[in-house]
Design an enzyme around this catalytic site. Structure first.
Site, PDB file in Angstrom:
ATOM      1  N   TYR A  53       0.818  -1.222   0.000  1.00  0.00           N
ATOM      2  CA  TYR A  53       0.000   0.000   0.000  1.00  0.00           C
ATOM      3  C   TYR A  53       0.836   1.249   0.000  1.00  0.00           C
ATOM      4  O   TYR A  53       1.935   1.235   0.528  1.00  0.00           O
ATOM      5  CB  TYR A  53      -0.937   0.004   1.218  1.00  0.00           C
ATOM      6  CG  TYR A  53      -2.021  -1.039   1.178  1.00  0.00           C
ATOM      7  CD1 TYR A  53      -2.254  -1.802   0.037  1.00  0.00           C
ATOM      8  CD2 TYR A  53      -2.818  -1.291   2.288  1.00  0.00           C
ATOM      9  CE1 TYR A  53      -3.256  -2.773   0.019  1.00  0.00           C
ATOM     10  CE2 TYR A  53      -3.828  -2.249   2.280  1.00  0.00           C
ATOM     11  CZ  TYR A  53      -4.031  -2.993   1.139  1.00  0.00           C
ATOM     12  OH  TYR A  53      -5.021  -3.948   1.122  1.00  0.00           O
ATOM     13  N   SER A 234     -13.452  -4.190   0.792  1.00  0.00           N
ATOM     14  CA  SER A 234     -14.295  -3.431  -0.153  1.00  0.00           C
ATOM     15  C   SER A 234     -15.787  -3.609   0.138  1.00  0.00           C
ATOM     16  O   SER A 234     -16.571  -3.927  -0.773  1.00  0.00           O
ATOM     17  CB  SER A 234     -13.977  -3.822  -1.600  1.00  0.00           C
ATOM     18  OG  SER A 234     -12.646  -3.469  -1.920  1.00  0.00           O
ATOM     19  N   LEU A 236     -18.005  -1.537   0.412  1.00  0.00           N
ATOM     20  CA  LEU A 236     -18.850  -0.618  -0.372  1.00  0.00           C
ATOM     21  C   LEU A 236     -18.560  -0.721  -1.871  1.00  0.00           C
ATOM     22  O   LEU A 236     -18.934   0.176  -2.634  1.00  0.00           O
ATOM     23  CB  LEU A 236     -18.631   0.836   0.083  1.00  0.00           C
ATOM     24  CG  LEU A 236     -19.159   1.180   1.476  1.00  0.00           C
ATOM     25  CD1 LEU A 236     -18.846   2.633   1.824  1.00  0.00           C
ATOM     26  CD2 LEU A 236     -20.673   0.939   1.548  1.00  0.00           C
ATOM     27  N   GLY A 237     -17.901  -1.803  -2.285  1.00  0.00           N
ATOM     28  CA  GLY A 237     -17.604  -1.928  -3.716  1.00  0.00           C
ATOM     29  C   GLY A 237     -16.895  -0.692  -4.235  1.00  0.00           C
ATOM     30  O   GLY A 237     -17.334  -0.094  -5.218  1.00  0.00           O
ATOM     31  N   GLY A 239     -16.829   2.156  -3.009  1.00  0.00           N
ATOM     32  CA  GLY A 239     -17.640   3.376  -2.815  1.00  0.00           C
ATOM     33  C   GLY A 239     -18.876   3.419  -3.691  1.00  0.00           C
ATOM     34  O   GLY A 239     -19.767   4.251  -3.490  1.00  0.00           O
ATOM     35  N   GLY A 243     -23.985   4.901  -3.985  1.00  0.00           N
ATOM     36  CA  GLY A 243     -24.847   5.447  -5.042  1.00  0.00           C
ATOM     37  C   GLY A 243     -24.280   6.701  -5.687  1.00  0.00           C
ATOM     38  O   GLY A 243     -24.882   7.252  -6.612  1.00  0.00           O
TER      39      GLY A 243
HETATM   40  N1  LIG Z   1      -6.742  -7.962   0.479  1.00  0.00           N
HETATM   41  C1  LIG Z   1      -6.983  -7.233  -0.591  1.00  0.00           C
HETATM   42  O1  LIG Z   1      -6.658  -7.597  -1.721  1.00  0.00           O
HETATM   43  C2  LIG Z   1      -7.716  -5.935  -0.423  1.00  0.00           C
HETATM   44  C3  LIG Z   1      -8.288  -5.291  -1.526  1.00  0.00           C
HETATM   45  C4  LIG Z   1      -8.977  -4.107  -1.309  1.00  0.00           C
HETATM   46  C5  LIG Z   1      -9.069  -3.577  -0.028  1.00  0.00           C
HETATM   47  N2  LIG Z   1      -8.478  -4.199   1.033  1.00  0.00           N
HETATM   48  C6  LIG Z   1      -8.558  -3.646   2.405  1.00  0.00           C
HETATM   49  O2  LIG Z   1      -9.897  -3.261   2.683  1.00  0.00           O
HETATM   50  C7  LIG Z   1      -9.966  -1.873   2.978  1.00  0.00           C
HETATM   51  C8  LIG Z   1     -11.266  -1.336   2.471  1.00  0.00           C
HETATM   52  O3  LIG Z   1     -11.377  -1.545   1.071  1.00  0.00           O
HETATM   53  P1  LIG Z   1     -12.004  -0.430   0.150  1.00  0.00           P
HETATM   54  O4  LIG Z   1     -11.351   0.871   0.429  1.00  0.00           O
HETATM   55  O5  LIG Z   1     -12.009  -0.942  -1.233  1.00  0.00           O
HETATM   56  O6  LIG Z   1     -13.499  -0.396   0.774  1.00  0.00           O
HETATM   57  P2  LIG Z   1     -14.866   0.164   0.192  1.00  0.00           P
HETATM   58  O7  LIG Z   1     -15.720   0.356   1.373  1.00  0.00           O
HETATM   59  O8  LIG Z   1     -15.377  -0.701  -0.884  1.00  0.00           O
HETATM   60  O9  LIG Z   1     -14.482   1.561  -0.468  1.00  0.00           O
HETATM   61  C9  LIG Z   1     -14.015   2.596   0.335  1.00  0.00           C
HETATM   62  C10 LIG Z   1     -14.044   3.896  -0.436  1.00  0.00           C
HETATM   63  O10 LIG Z   1     -15.388   4.275  -0.722  1.00  0.00           O
HETATM   64  C11 LIG Z   1     -15.575   5.671  -0.493  1.00  0.00           C
HETATM   65  N3  LIG Z   1     -16.487   5.787   0.664  1.00  0.00           N
HETATM   66  C12 LIG Z   1     -16.324   5.250   1.899  1.00  0.00           C
HETATM   67  N4  LIG Z   1     -17.367   5.533   2.687  1.00  0.00           N
HETATM   68  C13 LIG Z   1     -18.221   6.255   1.954  1.00  0.00           C
HETATM   69  C14 LIG Z   1     -19.484   6.834   2.230  1.00  0.00           C
HETATM   70  N5  LIG Z   1     -20.056   6.698   3.429  1.00  0.00           N
HETATM   71  N6  LIG Z   1     -20.100   7.508   1.240  1.00  0.00           N
HETATM   72  C15 LIG Z   1     -19.513   7.640   0.022  1.00  0.00           C
HETATM   73  N7  LIG Z   1     -18.315   7.126  -0.297  1.00  0.00           N
HETATM   74  C16 LIG Z   1     -17.665   6.431   0.661  1.00  0.00           C
HETATM   75  C17 LIG Z   1     -14.182   6.227  -0.202  1.00  0.00           C
HETATM   76  O11 LIG Z   1     -13.539   6.543  -1.425  1.00  0.00           O
HETATM   77  P3  LIG Z   1     -13.663   7.961  -2.157  1.00  0.00           P
HETATM   78  O12 LIG Z   1     -13.775   9.013  -1.092  1.00  0.00           O
HETATM   79  O13 LIG Z   1     -12.444   8.048  -2.978  1.00  0.00           O
HETATM   80  O14 LIG Z   1     -14.902   7.870  -2.973  1.00  0.00           O
HETATM   81  C18 LIG Z   1     -13.472   5.025   0.389  1.00  0.00           C
HETATM   82  O15 LIG Z   1     -12.077   5.101   0.273  1.00  0.00           O
HETATM   83  C19 LIG Z   1      -8.698  -1.292   2.356  1.00  0.00           C
HETATM   84  O16 LIG Z   1      -8.286  -0.078   2.928  1.00  0.00           O
HETATM   85  C20 LIG Z   1      -7.710  -2.391   2.619  1.00  0.00           C
HETATM   86  O17 LIG Z   1      -7.259  -2.321   3.960  1.00  0.00           O
HETATM   87  C21 LIG Z   1      -7.827  -5.371   0.835  1.00  0.00           C
END
Ligand SMILES: NC(=O)c1ccc[n+]([C@@H]2O[C@H](COP(=O)([O-])OP(=O)(O)OC[C@H]3O[C@@H](n4cnc5c(N)ncnc54)[C@H](OP(=O)(O)O)[C@@H]3O)[C@@H](O)[C@H]2O)c1
Length: 346
Positions: A53, A234, A236-237, A239, A243
């Site tokens: 990361y 992920s 929230l997919g 984010g 929506g």
């Molecule tokens: N093992 C793996 O291969 C792998 C892969 C992916 C993730 N992860 C881990 O999982 C964690 C979470 O994954 P992710 O970041 O993909 O999770 P996610 O929940 O799918 O997406 C998070 C993103 O969505 C947006 N967001 C979050 N809350 C929101 C809300 N309430 N309203 C609107 N937009 C919102 C933000 O991005 P914006 O502000 O840019 O829109 C945020 O960075 C990572 O930090 C990492 O530690 C691991």
């Protein structure tokens, strides 16, 4: 905050885990520190990171996320109050700037990765050390079908497990986990741990959200029977389930606006399903992001839901999803959408 036992260990991790992969790319060091402070104050004791990361990974930023966690740990001097999970990369064509490329889950790379992570994190030990993805030809990162490759030469599971065992004995890591794994892969690790009397994996970190419920097919059963719970990533997919991208919107600075290479959650079926989930949330006066998180929070095979946020209002709102219990009606309607459009974003 609710706390769950991590596998068969004596660690109790918070139901929400703090994701970090935007730190060093979308988020500054000061913002990262603010995030950890707010999360800790809300009862979160679990932080997920990786040597790779921030994401998207670049040679210029490699390792920055762990570095920011390290400076926070040093500033707060409270290492014993947080449970830190990190990960070692496996083979990859794109990340050859790390340790000269050809990264494999062998002794040379795992030992070097752990030592470098410990240095960046400014700590003596990592609580949970995960294999970021398998060292073999398999179907992860969006691939549903499996195509066998007779020429594939993976590092053997028993070899990787022995290296990790030695690192546990050296006190550098406490427990081990998997990520982006398949049912066969998890059972291989359990099989070799039992056969060779080596440590068992305690968790599996895979994608899990309303657009990707593939975990339920083979892994949910393993999670329960083998005490290898899900760390859902992920939720929230990326984010999309908030929506905010519907109607082809491109919110300023949001992940999918900034990085067009991320397409896992924006194919036509995913957009159609997202629209239905968002409409369902609105029909029940729910915030779509909180509904999506509450769904993940409610799964019995979950150990911890890894939330990712780029600002404090998102973080606070996502933490509040813990207080939301979805009604039977909402859960029933979620199942109906899922049946119509199952797992559009594997
Ligand atoms: N093992 C793996 O291969 C792998 C892969 C992916 C993730 N992860 C881990 O999982 C964690 C979470 O994954 P992710 O970041 O993909 O999770 P996610 O929940 O799918 O997406 C998070 C993103 O969505 C947006 N967001 C979050 N809350 C929101 C809300 N309430 N309203 C609107 N937009 C919102 C933000 O991005 P914006 O502000 O840019 O829109 C945020 O960075 C990572 O930090 C990492 O530690 C691991």
């Amino acid at each position: 905050m609710i706390y769950n036992r991590l596998g068969q260990t004596d660690l109790n991790v918070s139901h929400l885990c703090l994701g970090t992969m935007t730190w060093g790319e979308q988020n500054s060091e000061a913002e990262a520190h603010e995030h950890v402070d707010v999360a800790l104050a809300a009862g979160i004791n679990f932080i997920d990171t990786a040597e790779m990361y921030p994401v998207p990974p670049r040679v210029e930023t490699y390792g920055l996320t762990e570095t920011y966690i390290g400076t926070w740990l040093k500033k707060r001097a409270n290492r014993d109050q947080v449970i830190i999970a990190s990960k070692v990369m496996s083979r990859s064509r794109d990340l050859n700037y790390v340790r000269g490329g050809d990264n494999r889950l062998n002794r040379k790379h795992i030992e070097a990765a752990i030592n470098a992570s410990l240095q960046r994190l400014q700590t003596d030990y990592i609580d949970l050390y995960q294999l970021h993805w398998p060292d073999r030809n398999s179907n992860y990162f969006g691939r549903l079908g499996y195509q066998h490759d007779v020429h594939d030469q993976p590092v053997l599971v028993e070899t990787t497990l022995q290296v990790l065992t030695d690192q546990i004995k050296a006190g550098k890591i406490r427990y081990i986990g998997l990520s982006n794994e398949t049912p066969w892969g998890v059972m291989q690790f359990i099989h070799w741990a039992e056969k060779l009397e080596l440590p068992r994996v305690v968790s599996i970190q895979n994608p899990y959200n309303l657009l990707n419920r593939s975990f339920e097919i083979g892994l949910a059963e393993i999670a329960h029977h083998e005490a290898v719970g899900l760390m859902a990533y992920s939720p929230l997919g990326f984010g999309t389930l908030s929506g905010k991208y519907l109607g082809k919107k491109k919110p300023d600075n949001a992940r999918l606006t900034r990085y067009e290479r991320f397409t896992r959650y924006t194919n036509p079926q995913a957009i159609a399903a997202t629209r239905e989930y968002v409409e369902l949330a609105h029909a029940h006066d729910l915030d779509p992001a909180q509904m999506a998180l509450a769904f993940v929070n409610s799964r019995t095979f979950l150990t911890s839901n890894i939330i990712g946020t780029t600002n404090l209002p998102q973080l606070r709102s996502n933490i509040d999803s813990l207080g939301l219990t979805l009604s039977d009606d909402v859960l029933k309607e979620i199942e109906q959408i899922h049946r119509r459009i199952p797992t559009p974003s594997p």
